[in-house]
Scaffold this active site. Sequence first.
Site, PDB file in Angstrom:
ATOM      1  N   GLY A 251      -5.970  -8.344   7.929  1.00 36.58           N
ATOM      2  CA  GLY A 251      -6.331  -7.937   6.573  1.00 36.58           C
ATOM      3  C   GLY A 251      -5.157  -8.060   5.611  1.00 36.58           C
ATOM      4  N   ASP A 252      -3.968  -7.694   6.075  1.00 38.84           N
ATOM      5  CA  ASP A 252      -2.765  -7.828   5.250  1.00 38.84           C
ATOM      6  C   ASP A 252      -2.506  -9.293   4.920  1.00 38.84           C
ATOM      7  OD1 ASP A 252      -2.468  -5.078   5.792  1.00 38.84           O
ATOM      8  OD2 ASP A 252      -1.320  -5.529   7.604  1.00 38.84           O
TER       9      ASP A 252
END
Length: 301
Positions: A251-252
């Site tokens: 996600g990052d």
Amino acid sequence: MIYTVTMNPALDYVVDLPHFNIGDVNRVENEHIFFGGKGINVACVLKELGFESTCLGFTAGFTGQELQRGLKEELKLMSQMIQVNQGMTRINMKIHSQQETEINGLGPIVEKDDFEKLLQQIKNMNDEDILVLSGSVPSSLSQNVYCDLLEVIANRKIKTIVDATGQLLLDTLIYHPFLIKPNNHELAELFHTEIKNIEDIEKYARKLQDMGARNVLISMAKDGALLIDENGVKHLQGVCRGEVKNSVGAGDSMVAGFIAGYLSRLDYHETLKLATAAGGATAFSNGLATQAKIYELLKQL
């Protein structure tokens, strides 16, 4: 300049073993230590995509000193992390076995004077800078700290990105963050509802936009990603093909890909593609995405 804030960074101790048995002695087959934290992950992938950033946040103790060393000497990232006097930078253990298991530490004790130093760093930002707030907050700090940071730049042209969950995220929407990125499960939790299909995801993503977010990016694991851009246009993107090895940091990496796409003046559809490729490149690797892997996957989209 891009600034990433990781309130509660960590040394991630990642081990692989064929079978994890509770109550027994478990001997690992492979082990790695990563300098972890959502903002740090964003900074690493941004660097792979050609964009420098500065890491902000708090560290403490001997683990904090090691993390600061690792950021500068191994990851080659710029850092203005604040070393505080109490507690220690956490060690998070991640066990890769039949299932992924995580044991996360507490983090440092951040006092008022420490937080004031971070506030001053934020105040010193320039109007064209980007501020990324991501991840959890140490228990010693109020859950309103993201709002405290956003308040001091509320009337500035700084673009803010918030990657958080629950009320921590919802409270920031009055500051009109440029981007938020919950996943589909976090989206359901935000509205205390069950999400059954893509229509539900779009409905609640648009609610977040109505509440203040400019761009809403929803990651949906094997179902790809949905973006409602600041013009209200919906973009859908399927996933890349590959073997999933690691969910930590995917996600990052998407956030980093989105920032890189935006700064490269790509349109939102192409920006979503780059974000998806960056997320997939991490998911299909043992560590974070590399430039080569991102552009390899981008060709699939």
